[in-house]
Write a protein that holds these residues in place. Structure first.
Motif, PDB file in Angstrom:
ATOM      1  N   ASP A 239       0.808  -1.224   0.000  1.00 17.97           N
ATOM      2  CA  ASP A 239       0.000   0.000   0.000  1.00 17.97           C
ATOM      3  C   ASP A 239       0.840   1.273   0.000  1.00 17.97           C
ATOM      4  O   ASP A 239       0.291   2.368   0.158  1.00 17.97           O
ATOM      5  N   ALA A 240       2.159   1.140  -0.138  1.00 18.14           N
ATOM      6  CA  ALA A 240       3.032   2.311  -0.070  1.00 18.14           C
ATOM      7  C   ALA A 240       2.652   3.340  -1.126  1.00 18.14           C
ATOM      8  O   ALA A 240       2.400   3.003  -2.286  1.00 18.14           O
ATOM      9  N   PHE A 265       6.243   4.793  14.014  1.00 12.14           N
ATOM     10  CA  PHE A 265       5.978   6.157  13.553  1.00 12.14           C
ATOM     11  C   PHE A 265       7.012   6.499  12.488  1.00 12.14           C
ATOM     12  O   PHE A 265       8.213   6.494  12.790  1.00 12.14           O
ATOM     13  N   PRO A 266       6.559   6.767  11.256  1.00  9.94           N
ATOM     14  CA  PRO A 266       5.176   6.759  10.784  1.00  9.94           C
ATOM     15  C   PRO A 266       4.590   5.344  10.752  1.00  9.94           C
ATOM     16  O   PRO A 266       5.338   4.360  10.800  1.00  9.94           O
ATOM     17  N   GLU A 267       3.285   5.247  10.639  1.00  6.11           N
ATOM     18  CA  GLU A 267       2.618   3.956  10.713  1.00  6.11           C
ATOM     19  C   GLU A 267       2.989   3.040   9.557  1.00  6.11           C
ATOM     20  O   GLU A 267       2.924   1.817   9.690  1.00  6.11           O
ATOM     21  N   ASP A 268       3.370   3.616   8.418  1.00  6.20           N
ATOM     22  CA  ASP A 268       3.737   2.765   7.278  1.00  6.20           C
ATOM     23  C   ASP A 268       5.145   2.199   7.394  1.00  6.20           C
ATOM     24  O   ASP A 268       5.593   1.446   6.525  1.00  6.20           O
ATOM     25  N   GLY A 281      28.441  16.479   2.916  1.00  3.23           N
ATOM     26  CA  GLY A 281      27.929  17.752   3.408  1.00  3.23           C
ATOM     27  C   GLY A 281      26.900  17.548   4.507  1.00  3.23           C
ATOM     28  O   GLY A 281      26.759  16.466   5.083  1.00  3.23           O
ATOM     29  N   ASN A 282      26.159  18.612   4.798  1.00  2.69           N
ATOM     30  CA  ASN A 282      25.122  18.527   5.817  1.00  2.69           C
ATOM     31  C   ASN A 282      24.041  17.546   5.363  1.00  2.69           C
ATOM     32  O   ASN A 282      23.582  17.583   4.224  1.00  2.69           O
ATOM     33  N   TYR A 283      23.659  16.662   6.258  1.00  2.00           N
ATOM     34  CA  TYR A 283      22.709  15.602   5.890  1.00  2.00           C
ATOM     35  C   TYR A 283      21.894  15.215   7.107  1.00  2.00           C
ATOM     36  O   TYR A 283      22.419  15.093   8.217  1.00  2.00           O
ATOM     37  N   GLN A 284      20.595  15.037   6.906  1.00  2.00           N
ATOM     38  CA  GLN A 284      19.701  14.597   7.974  1.00  2.00           C
ATOM     39  C   GLN A 284      19.224  13.186   7.647  1.00  2.00           C
ATOM     40  O   GLN A 284      18.422  12.986   6.728  1.00  2.00           O
ATOM     41  N   SER A 285      19.731  12.209   8.381  1.00  2.00           N
ATOM     42  CA  SER A 285      19.365  10.816   8.124  1.00  2.00           C
ATOM     43  C   SER A 285      17.886  10.604   8.422  1.00  2.00           C
ATOM     44  O   SER A 285      17.420  10.924   9.526  1.00  2.00           O
ATOM     45  N   PRO A 286      17.134  10.056   7.480  1.00  2.00           N
ATOM     46  CA  PRO A 286      15.716   9.774   7.737  1.00  2.00           C
ATOM     47  C   PRO A 286      15.563   8.632   8.730  1.00  2.00           C
ATOM     48  O   PRO A 286      16.359   7.686   8.732  1.00  2.00           O
ATOM     49  N   MET A 287      14.548   8.703   9.568  1.00  2.00           N
ATOM     50  CA  MET A 287      14.384   7.725  10.638  1.00  2.00           C
ATOM     51  C   MET A 287      12.953   7.219  10.713  1.00  2.00           C
ATOM     52  O   MET A 287      12.003   7.893  10.302  1.00  2.00           O
ATOM     53  N   VAL A 288      12.821   6.037  11.276  1.00  2.00           N
ATOM     54  CA  VAL A 288      11.538   5.477  11.691  1.00  2.00           C
ATOM     55  C   VAL A 288      11.624   5.243  13.183  1.00  2.00           C
ATOM     56  O   VAL A 288      12.619   4.692  13.670  1.00  2.00           O
ATOM     57  N   ALA A 289      10.610   5.674  13.933  1.00  2.00           N
ATOM     58  CA  ALA A 289      10.588   5.467  15.381  1.00  2.00           C
ATOM     59  C   ALA A 289       9.739   4.242  15.704  1.00  2.00           C
ATOM     60  O   ALA A 289       8.687   4.037  15.092  1.00  2.00           O
ATOM     61  N   VAL A 290      10.221   3.426  16.635  1.00  2.00           N
ATOM     62  CA  VAL A 290       9.447   2.281  17.090  1.00  2.00           C
ATOM     63  C   VAL A 290       9.283   2.378  18.600  1.00  2.00           C
ATOM     64  O   VAL A 290      10.255   2.528  19.345  1.00  2.00           O
ATOM     65  N   LYS A 291       8.041   2.344  19.040  1.00  5.46           N
ATOM     66  CA  LYS A 291       7.718   2.421  20.464  1.00  5.46           C
ATOM     67  C   LYS A 291       7.500   1.011  20.978  1.00  5.46           C
ATOM     68  O   LYS A 291       6.651   0.273  20.468  1.00  5.46           O
ATOM     69  N   VAL A 292       8.271   0.642  21.996  1.00  6.90           N
ATOM     70  CA  VAL A 292       8.269  -0.736  22.485  1.00  6.90           C
ATOM     71  C   VAL A 292       7.482  -0.831  23.796  1.00  6.90           C
ATOM     72  O   VAL A 292       7.755  -0.099  24.749  1.00  6.90           O
ATOM     73  N   SER A 293       6.526  -1.741  23.814  1.00  5.79           N
ATOM     74  CA  SER A 293       5.803  -2.078  25.048  1.00  5.79           C
ATOM     75  C   SER A 293       6.255  -3.467  25.453  1.00  5.79           C
ATOM     76  O   SER A 293       5.953  -4.452  24.763  1.00  5.79           O
TER      77      SER A 293
END
Length: 329
Positions: A239-240, A265-268, A281-293
């Motif tokens: 579904d991307a 986060f994001p959910e996809d 040069g200046n670079y912002q690495s893209p990330m995915v956050a995972v919340k662990v329960s």
């Protein structure tokens, strides 16, 4: 006469006719003073001024030639090395085209080689050990994460990119809002909240930077190569809305699968390919956050993997994945 000479020589000790140099019998201070300067010969430190001059000229020429040879070799080396990018990249380099998965928050310097994140339900302190967060308190993790996130405030040389077709591809400002509730205002979930003092920590996944690496998206045809994928994750890839690199996490053992739950986060669970390739040069690495329960008091073993076309997952060399442990006491 011959007999007399022989008779005289027979009385002379062997070596008695050797010529001894002037000053051979000097000792102590006198010998030292003559070593510094000999007024009879004009020698300074056992050499005449002319001898010292010859030695000085010789070594000046010798080391000048040596320096010239070294500079010539260095110049030849610089002529073969590009100044704006690495000489060896991607398949031609030792690093290759299969980056590892990086994860934040960083460990303290004391436990830099550890992969265990330990949280205390009784630790509600909001005062870090020091300004760098070099301690083992819950708030220290938050402090170290804040320091890492501060790098994303520097947008110099970066652009607001729309999608993967943007002309500024690879030089895009990372959208921090995609990380949802995994933010500093919520302490990244590292401090206990509520009456029951629950802790649900956030971890941030990214690909390690490789110069020129431009991944291609994984497709449904590649699913057979990754049997660990569950149906829900496959559905997100199908579904991307745009080409992306995907991340997924799971418990490494059956007990871990039951004890841990993951919210992404994001959910996809994806980062857009507009952030690639890295070109220095200046670079912002893209990330995915995972919340662990995770279950309280149980050590949970977690593995997170990146997915794009051709990725190789190797647990021994940690290629394409990362493994860590979480313990909430």
């Amino acid at each position: 006469m011959s007999n007399n000479a022989t008779s005289n020589n027979a009385g002379q000790p062997l070596g008695g006719t050797a010529i001894k140099p002037v000053g051979w019998d000097r000792t102590g201070w006198e010998a030292f003073r003559y070593m510094l300067y000999d007024p009879d010969t004009g020698k300074v430190l056992t050499r005449t001024p002319l001898s010292w001059l010859k030695i000085f000229v010789f070594y000046c020429i010798y080391y000048s030639c040596l320096a010239a040879f070294w500079l010539a070799c260095l110049q030849v080396f610089f002529l073969t090395v590009p100044t704006d990018h690495p000489k060896w990249t991607l398949e031609d380099s030792i690093i290759g085209v299969n980056p590892g998965v990086g994860m934040k928050p960083p460990m303290s310097d004391k436990r830099i080689d550890s992969s265990l994140y330990e949280f205390s339900l009784e630790d509600s302190s909001t005062t870090p050990t020091n300004k760098e967060g070099e301690g083992e308190k819950n708030i220290d993790l938050k402090t170290r994460m804040d320091l890492f996130m501060a790098k994303y405030n520097n947008n110099s040389g970066l652009n607001d990119c729309t999608d993967n077709n943007d002309s500024n591809k690879g030089k895009c400002i990372f959208d921090m809002s995609t990380l949802g509730e995994c933010n500093s205002e919520n302490n990244y979930g590292y401090l206990p909240v509520g009456a029951d003092k629950t802790i649900e920590p956030c971890f941030f996944l990214k690909l390690n930077k490789i110069y020129g690496f431009n991944p291609e998206p994984i497709t449904e045809a590649d699913f057979a190569d990754y049997p660990e994928m569950d149906e829900e994750f496959k559905g997100k890839i199908k579904d991307a809305k745009e080409p992306a690199v995907f991340f997924n996490c799971f418990g490494r053992f059956p007990a871990d699968m039951e004890a841990a739950k993951f919210n992404f986060f994001p959910e996809d669970q994806a980062v857009s390919l507009k952030y690639f390739p890295f070109k220095g040069g200046n670079y912002q690495s893209p990330m995915v956050a995972v919340k662990v329960s995770a279950a309280e008091g149980q050590l949970v073993h977690i593995e997170c993997r990146a997915y794009y076309k051709g990725v190789v997952h190797d647990k021994k060399d940690k290629m394409g994945l990362i493994q860590f442990e979480v313990l909430i006491n």
